[in-house]
Design a protein around this motif. Structure first.
Motif, mmCIF file in Angstrom:
data_model
loop_
_atom_site.group_PDB
_atom_site.id
_atom_site.type_symbol
_atom_site.label_atom_id
_atom_site.label_comp_id
_atom_site.label_asym_id
_atom_site.label_seq_id
_atom_site.Cartn_x
_atom_site.Cartn_y
_atom_site.Cartn_z
ATOM 1 N N HIS A 1 17.132 90.544 48.198
ATOM 2 C CA HIS A 1 16.575 91.862 47.911
ATOM 3 C C HIS A 1 16.081 91.911 46.468
ATOM 4 O O HIS A 1 16.668 91.270 45.586
ATOM 5 C CB HIS A 1 17.637 92.952 48.098
ATOM 6 C CG HIS A 1 18.036 93.137 49.515
ATOM 7 N ND1 HIS A 1 19.008 92.390 50.113
ATOM 8 C CD2 HIS A 1 17.557 93.975 50.459
ATOM 9 C CE1 HIS A 1 19.124 92.760 51.369
ATOM 10 N NE2 HIS A 1 18.259 93.723 51.607
ATOM 11 N N ILE A 2 15.046 92.678 46.252
ATOM 12 C CA ILE A 2 14.556 92.879 44.890
ATOM 13 C C ILE A 2 15.523 93.797 44.167
ATOM 14 O O ILE A 2 15.808 94.901 44.627
ATOM 15 C CB ILE A 2 13.138 93.465 44.888
ATOM 16 C CG1 ILE A 2 12.158 92.462 45.522
ATOM 17 C CG2 ILE A 2 12.706 93.833 43.458
ATOM 18 C CD1 ILE A 2 10.738 92.976 45.675
ATOM 19 N N ASP A 3 16.045 93.326 43.047
ATOM 20 C CA ASP A 3 16.954 94.133 42.235
ATOM 21 C C ASP A 3 16.159 94.991 41.261
ATOM 22 O O ASP A 3 16.317 96.197 41.223
ATOM 23 C CB ASP A 3 17.940 93.241 41.484
ATOM 24 C CG ASP A 3 18.946 94.059 40.706
ATOM 25 O OD1 ASP A 3 19.769 94.726 41.361
ATOM 26 O OD2 ASP A 3 18.878 94.061 39.463
ATOM 27 N N ILE B 1 13.224 90.243 39.777
ATOM 28 C CA ILE B 1 14.581 89.715 39.864
ATOM 29 C C ILE B 1 15.054 89.942 41.299
ATOM 30 O O ILE B 1 15.099 91.076 41.776
ATOM 31 C CB ILE B 1 15.540 90.412 38.877
ATOM 32 C CG1 ILE B 1 14.947 90.440 37.463
ATOM 33 C CG2 ILE B 1 16.918 89.745 38.913
ATOM 34 C CD1 ILE B 1 14.476 89.114 36.919
ATOM 35 N N ILE B 2 15.367 88.839 41.981
ATOM 36 C CA ILE B 2 15.798 88.886 43.368
ATOM 37 C C ILE B 2 17.265 88.491 43.430
ATOM 38 O O ILE B 2 17.665 87.477 42.855
ATOM 39 C CB ILE B 2 14.972 87.916 44.237
ATOM 40 C CG1 ILE B 2 13.490 88.274 44.167
ATOM 41 C CG2 ILE B 2 15.471 87.925 45.686
ATOM 42 C CD1 ILE B 2 12.588 87.269 44.865
ATOM 43 N N ASP B 3 18.063 89.306 44.123
ATOM 44 C CA ASP B 3 19.457 88.949 44.391
ATOM 45 C C ASP B 3 19.463 88.107 45.654
ATOM 46 O O ASP B 3 19.091 88.576 46.732
ATOM 47 C CB ASP B 3 20.312 90.198 44.579
ATOM 48 C CG ASP B 3 20.576 90.923 43.275
ATOM 49 O OD1 ASP B 3 20.554 90.268 42.218
ATOM 50 O OD2 ASP B 3 20.821 92.138 43.306
ATOM 51 N N GLY C 1 28.547 88.844 45.368
ATOM 52 C CA GLY C 1 28.390 87.401 45.274
ATOM 53 C C GLY C 1 26.947 86.939 45.250
ATOM 54 O O GLY C 1 26.679 85.752 45.306
ATOM 55 N N ALA C 2 26.014 87.870 45.159
ATOM 56 C CA ALA C 2 24.599 87.497 45.108
ATOM 57 C C ALA C 2 24.260 86.937 43.732
ATOM 58 O O ALA C 2 24.843 87.340 42.728
ATOM 59 C CB ALA C 2 23.720 88.701 45.413
ATOM 60 N N HIS D 1 19.576 84.537 36.494
ATOM 61 C CA HIS D 1 18.932 85.429 35.535
ATOM 62 C C HIS D 1 19.966 86.354 34.913
ATOM 63 O O HIS D 1 20.819 86.904 35.606
ATOM 64 C CB HIS D 1 17.851 86.276 36.230
ATOM 65 C CG HIS D 1 17.305 87.340 35.349
ATOM 66 N ND1 HIS D 1 16.386 87.052 34.353
ATOM 67 C CD2 HIS D 1 17.546 88.668 35.272
ATOM 68 C CE1 HIS D 1 16.095 88.174 33.725
ATOM 69 N NE2 HIS D 1 16.770 89.156 34.255
ATOM 70 N N ARG D 2 19.885 86.509 33.617
ATOM 71 C CA ARG D 2 20.762 87.448 32.895
ATOM 72 C C ARG D 2 19.888 88.342 32.038
ATOM 73 O O ARG D 2 19.042 87.860 31.283
ATOM 74 C CB ARG D 2 21.754 86.704 32.012
ATOM 75 C CG ARG D 2 22.688 85.814 32.809
ATOM 76 C CD ARG D 2 23.769 85.252 31.897
ATOM 77 N NE ARG D 2 24.598 84.284 32.583
ATOM 78 C CZ ARG D 2 25.634 84.579 33.345
ATOM 79 N NH1 ARG D 2 25.953 85.839 33.542
ATOM 80 N NH2 ARG D 2 26.339 83.631 33.923
#
Length: 98
Positions: free
Chosen positions: A34-36, A48-50, A58-59, A96-97
């Protein structure tokens, strides 16, 4: 699902408000995440995709250019995106952070 008949989003619709939460499908119509959120807006944005996890737990968040997604609406108006990336390939990207 046949995505070929789904209307594509316009550049003006490629925003955080419209894309956040959208399901992303990969090859073979596999649900890959999903797109965060987005960094930027429009076609040059980074998305940013989870990926993976269960119910968001846990994604792993990964970043790809929005240009590598084809964002659209289905018959009911639900926004989703299609990409050539597989779930496994996205999981191999660095986390990604913000």
């Amino acid at each position: 699902m046949d995505h070929s008949a789904h209307p594509r989003l316009t550049d003006a619709e490629l925003t955080q408000d419209i894309l956040a939460g959208a399901t992303v499908y990969g090859p073979g119509d596999q649900k890959i995440g999903h797109i965060d959120h987005l960094h930027g807006a429009g076609p040059s944005a980074q998305v940013i995709i989870d990926v993976g996890g269960f119910l968001g737990i846990g994604a792993k968040p990964v970043r790809i250019p929005l240009s590598e997604l084809d964002a659209m609406r289905d018959e009911s108006g639900t926004v989703h995106a299609v990409t050539s990336w597989s779930k496994e390939a996205l999981k191999d990207l660095p986390e990604h952070r913000d």
